[in-house]
Design a protein around this motif. Structure first.
Motif, PDB file in Angstrom:
ATOM      1  N   ILE A  63       1.260  -1.366  -0.087  1.00 30.97           N
ATOM      2  CA  ILE A  63       0.025   0.038  -0.147  1.00 30.97           C
ATOM      3  C   ILE A  63       0.586   1.359  -0.220  1.00 30.97           C
ATOM      4  O   ILE A  63       0.385   2.740  -0.793  1.00 30.97           O
ATOM      5  CB  ILE A  63      -1.281   0.099   0.757  1.00 30.97           C
ATOM      6  CG1 ILE A  63      -2.118  -0.860   1.427  1.00 30.97           C
ATOM      7  CG2 ILE A  63      -1.970   1.254   0.957  1.00 30.97           C
ATOM      8  CD1 ILE A  63      -3.234  -0.895   1.973  1.00 30.97           C
ATOM      9  N   ILE A  89       1.707   2.004  -2.976  1.00 23.89           N
ATOM     10  CA  ILE A  89       0.434   2.619  -4.024  1.00 23.89           C
ATOM     11  C   ILE A  89       1.203   3.911  -3.946  1.00 23.89           C
ATOM     12  O   ILE A  89       0.675   4.950  -4.855  1.00 23.89           O
ATOM     13  CB  ILE A  89      -0.537   2.090  -4.173  1.00 23.89           C
ATOM     14  CG1 ILE A  89      -0.448   0.597  -4.418  1.00 23.89           C
ATOM     15  CG2 ILE A  89      -1.526   2.555  -4.521  1.00 23.89           C
ATOM     16  CD1 ILE A  89       0.107  -0.079  -5.562  1.00 23.89           C
ATOM     17  N   ALA A  90       0.708   4.729  -3.180  1.00 18.36           N
ATOM     18  CA  ALA A  90       0.705   6.095  -2.135  1.00 18.36           C
ATOM     19  C   ALA A  90       1.601   6.585  -2.337  1.00 18.36           C
ATOM     20  O   ALA A  90       1.349   7.785  -3.484  1.00 18.36           O
ATOM     21  CB  ALA A  90       0.576   6.020  -1.106  1.00 18.36           C
ATOM     22  N   LYS A  99      -1.420   6.919   2.708  1.00 18.26           N
ATOM     23  CA  LYS A  99      -1.560   6.027   2.663  1.00 18.26           C
ATOM     24  C   LYS A  99      -2.958   5.537   3.386  1.00 18.26           C
ATOM     25  O   LYS A  99      -3.799   4.708   2.423  1.00 18.26           O
ATOM     26  CB  LYS A  99      -0.131   4.982   3.528  1.00 18.26           C
ATOM     27  CG  LYS A  99      -0.724   3.315   3.867  1.00 18.26           C
ATOM     28  CD  LYS A  99      -0.032   3.058   5.419  1.00 18.26           C
ATOM     29  CE  LYS A  99      -0.660   1.699   5.188  1.00 18.26           C
ATOM     30  NZ  LYS A  99       1.051   1.116   6.242  1.00 18.26           N
ATOM     31  N   THR A 125      -5.463   7.055   2.303  1.00 19.13           N
ATOM     32  CA  THR A 125      -5.981   8.140   1.117  1.00 19.13           C
ATOM     33  C   THR A 125      -6.656   6.034   0.006  1.00 19.13           C
ATOM     34  O   THR A 125      -7.202   5.506   0.569  1.00 19.13           O
ATOM     35  CB  THR A 125      -5.904   8.381  -0.042  1.00 19.13           C
ATOM     36  OG1 THR A 125      -5.927   9.627   1.117  1.00 19.13           O
ATOM     37  CG2 THR A 125      -6.880   8.709  -0.729  1.00 19.13           C
ATOM     38  N   VAL A 126      -5.191   5.306   0.554  1.00 25.42           N
ATOM     39  CA  VAL A 126      -5.263   3.980  -0.555  1.00 25.42           C
ATOM     40  C   VAL A 126      -5.923   3.570   0.590  1.00 25.42           C
ATOM     41  O   VAL A 126      -7.457   2.083   0.110  1.00 25.42           O
ATOM     42  CB  VAL A 126      -3.957   3.413  -0.444  1.00 25.42           C
ATOM     43  CG1 VAL A 126      -4.233   2.323  -1.042  1.00 25.42           C
ATOM     44  CG2 VAL A 126      -2.980   4.605  -1.978  1.00 25.42           C
ATOM     45  N   SER A 127      -5.977   3.353   1.533  1.00 30.53           N
ATOM     46  CA  SER A 127      -6.634   2.017   2.484  1.00 30.53           C
ATOM     47  C   SER A 127      -8.102   2.319   2.255  1.00 30.53           C
ATOM     48  O   SER A 127      -8.626   1.426   1.633  1.00 30.53           O
ATOM     49  CB  SER A 127      -6.152   2.255   3.996  1.00 30.53           C
ATOM     50  OG  SER A 127      -4.412   1.738   4.114  1.00 30.53           O
ATOM     51  N   TYR A 140     -10.103   3.437   0.620  1.00 27.36           N
ATOM     52  CA  TYR A 140     -10.080   3.317  -1.104  1.00 27.36           C
ATOM     53  C   TYR A 140     -10.137   1.718  -1.514  1.00 27.36           C
ATOM     54  O   TYR A 140     -11.365   1.058  -2.311  1.00 27.36           O
ATOM     55  CB  TYR A 140      -8.912   3.507  -2.368  1.00 27.36           C
ATOM     56  CG  TYR A 140      -9.263   2.712  -3.701  1.00 27.36           C
ATOM     57  CD1 TYR A 140     -10.631   2.863  -4.982  1.00 27.36           C
ATOM     58  CD2 TYR A 140      -8.624   2.252  -4.184  1.00 27.36           C
ATOM     59  CE1 TYR A 140     -10.192   2.411  -5.382  1.00 27.36           C
ATOM     60  CE2 TYR A 140      -8.652   1.163  -4.850  1.00 27.36           C
ATOM     61  CZ  TYR A 140     -10.193   1.798  -6.016  1.00 27.36           C
ATOM     62  OH  TYR A 140      -9.422   0.923  -7.056  1.00 27.36           O
ATOM     63  N   THR A 177      -8.208  11.163  -7.570  1.00 28.09           N
ATOM     64  CA  THR A 177      -7.571  10.001  -7.235  1.00 28.09           C
ATOM     65  C   THR A 177      -8.335   8.741  -7.592  1.00 28.09           C
ATOM     66  O   THR A 177      -6.791   7.306  -7.262  1.00 28.09           O
ATOM     67  CB  THR A 177      -8.057  10.388  -5.693  1.00 28.09           C
ATOM     68  OG1 THR A 177      -6.967  11.924  -4.964  1.00 28.09           O
ATOM     69  CG2 THR A 177      -6.753  10.026  -4.740  1.00 28.09           C
ATOM     70  N   ARG A 178      -9.202   8.529  -7.140  1.00 32.09           N
ATOM     71  CA  ARG A 178      -9.572   6.882  -7.570  1.00 32.09           C
ATOM     72  C   ARG A 178      -8.915   6.403  -9.272  1.00 32.09           C
ATOM     73  O   ARG A 178      -8.867   4.991  -9.015  1.00 32.09           O
ATOM     74  CB  ARG A 178     -11.145   6.945  -7.438  1.00 32.09           C
ATOM     75  CG  ARG A 178     -11.391   5.552  -8.007  1.00 32.09           C
ATOM     76  CD  ARG A 178     -13.665   5.380  -7.789  1.00 32.09           C
ATOM     77  NE  ARG A 178     -14.418   6.102  -7.013  1.00 32.09           N
ATOM     78  CZ  ARG A 178     -13.877   5.316  -5.386  1.00 32.09           C
ATOM     79  NH1 ARG A 178     -13.339   3.721  -5.839  1.00 32.09           N
ATOM     80  NH2 ARG A 178     -14.410   5.333  -4.657  1.00 32.09           N
ATOM     81  N   ILE A 184      -5.348   5.642  -8.443  1.00 33.02           N
ATOM     82  CA  ILE A 184      -5.004   4.745  -7.961  1.00 33.02           C
ATOM     83  C   ILE A 184      -5.389   3.027  -8.718  1.00 33.02           C
ATOM     84  O   ILE A 184      -4.771   2.625  -8.546  1.00 33.02           O
ATOM     85  CB  ILE A 184      -6.136   4.325  -6.603  1.00 33.02           C
ATOM     86  CG1 ILE A 184      -5.057   5.475  -5.604  1.00 33.02           C
ATOM     87  CG2 ILE A 184      -4.962   2.832  -5.961  1.00 33.02           C
ATOM     88  CD1 ILE A 184      -5.926   6.191  -4.167  1.00 33.02           C
TER      89      ILE A 184
END
Length: 329
Positions: free
Chosen positions: A4, A7-8, A15, A17-19, A21, A31-32, A35
């Motif tokens: 993660i 990805i972030a 991080k 934000t990724v979690s 999503y 952002t979606r 990612i």
């Protein structure tokens, strides 16, 4: 391995934000899309198990069985497995080998595994069992025994004893032998026997003897070799089908004929009763249906839905070749 954090960093976001999503939380469309593009490029696969632990949802159910060699347990497990798969749950099955200490260990082990709920095939219930269950703070369901303050699914064992008793009286029998098991197992050792005894004792001119063995077919067989030559009973009732099969084997070796010399019946409706000669009269229990019902009830408890404290499963008298009308000599 892509994480993660990777990805972030590539997406230029936090991080968290990724979690958010990955857990279907709210993020901006821009952002979606960013990612999702990086996930496609890197081939990242979320660790669903780790995510579920953080969310306190593992999609796992624990099952505690009393022994591996039980036909009835295996039938109930088939229903548990079928319903669990349909509802998206995985099973962790532990064996206690009829040992109370191992039961306590299995309760604790499953609780530490963060299972969402536990189903336990109960042999005997002590205050220690109840306390161990309460300490887990995990949705819990007992199968086979009624428990105070803990949800359970039970068979109508007393009613099953009544059915055999009424049937035996209708056949004209008045001298009975009940081959039971220890009363620590309340359902099999007490309820079945008491339903039978209360029914036949209501009739005048009755003689009843009782003998205790255990759930082992070999032990019941050895005991039957000793009590069969001594009993005058014309109807022998066994607490389980396994015991009835053992008594039938012993009777043949001793030169007795069933049902000519005595009628014989059991409880359970095990498949084995249909593959011996004569086939054995029994009370058939809905084991697979109990498994289906137990998972359905446990999942409702997991979801904090209202369910009956005790659910009862009905049974059915199955008349086979091992019983017949009493014939006066």
């Amino acid at each position: 391995m892509v994480t993660i954090n990777d990805i972030a960093r590539k997406a230029g976001v936090a991080k968290s934000t990724v979690s958010r999503y990955l857990n279907n939380g709210s993020v901006s469309l821009e952002t979606r899309n960013k990612i999702e593009e990086i996930i496609r490029e890197t081939g990242y696969t979320p660790n669903n198990f780790a995510r579920s632990l953080k969310a306190q949802k593992t999609n796992m159910i624990g099952v505690i069985i009393p022994r591996l060699s039980s036909a009835s347990t295996n039938e109930v497990l088939s229903g548990i497995d079928e319903c669990s798969r349909q509802l998206g749950y995985q099973l962790i099955i532990t064996n206690s080998d009829q040992d109370s200490e191992r039961e306590f260990e299995n309760i604790q082990t499953l609780s530490k595994q963060k299972v969402e709920g536990i189903i336990m095939f109960a042999r005997e219930l002590t205050p220690e069992h109840i306390e161990a269950v309460k300490q887990t703070q995990t949705p819990f369901l007992f199968i086979g025994q009624r428990a105070e303050d803990i949800h359970s699914i039970i068979h109508q064992d007393y009613e099953a004893g009544e059915k055999i008793g009424k049937y035996a009286l209708e056949l004209g029998h008045r001298y009975f032998l009940f081959v039971g098991v220890p009363e620590k197992d309340r359902a099999v050792g007490v309820e079945r026997k008491q339903g039978f005894l209360d029914t036949v004792k209501a009739c005048h001119g009755i003689t009843i003897d009782t003998i205790e063995t255990n759930f082992s077919r070999s032990s019941a067989y050895q005991k039957a070799l000793k009590f069969l030559p001594e009993t005058m009973a014309t109807y022998i009732v066994c607490a389980t089908d396994n015991i009835a099969v053992a008594v039938l084997k012993a009777s043949k070796e001793l030169g007795y004929s069933v049902p000519e010399d005595f009628s014989l019946s059991g409880f359970g409706g095990y498949e084995a009763t249909a593959y011996v000669s004569p086939t054995i009269t029994t009370v058939s229990y809905p084991y697979r249906e109990m498994g289906l019902e137990s998972v359905d009830k446990l999942v409702k408890l997991i979801n904090k839905e209202e369910v009956p404290h005790v659910s009862e499963m009905k049974n059915e008298l199955v008349i086979n070749q091992s019983t017949t009308f009493f014939k006066k000599v």
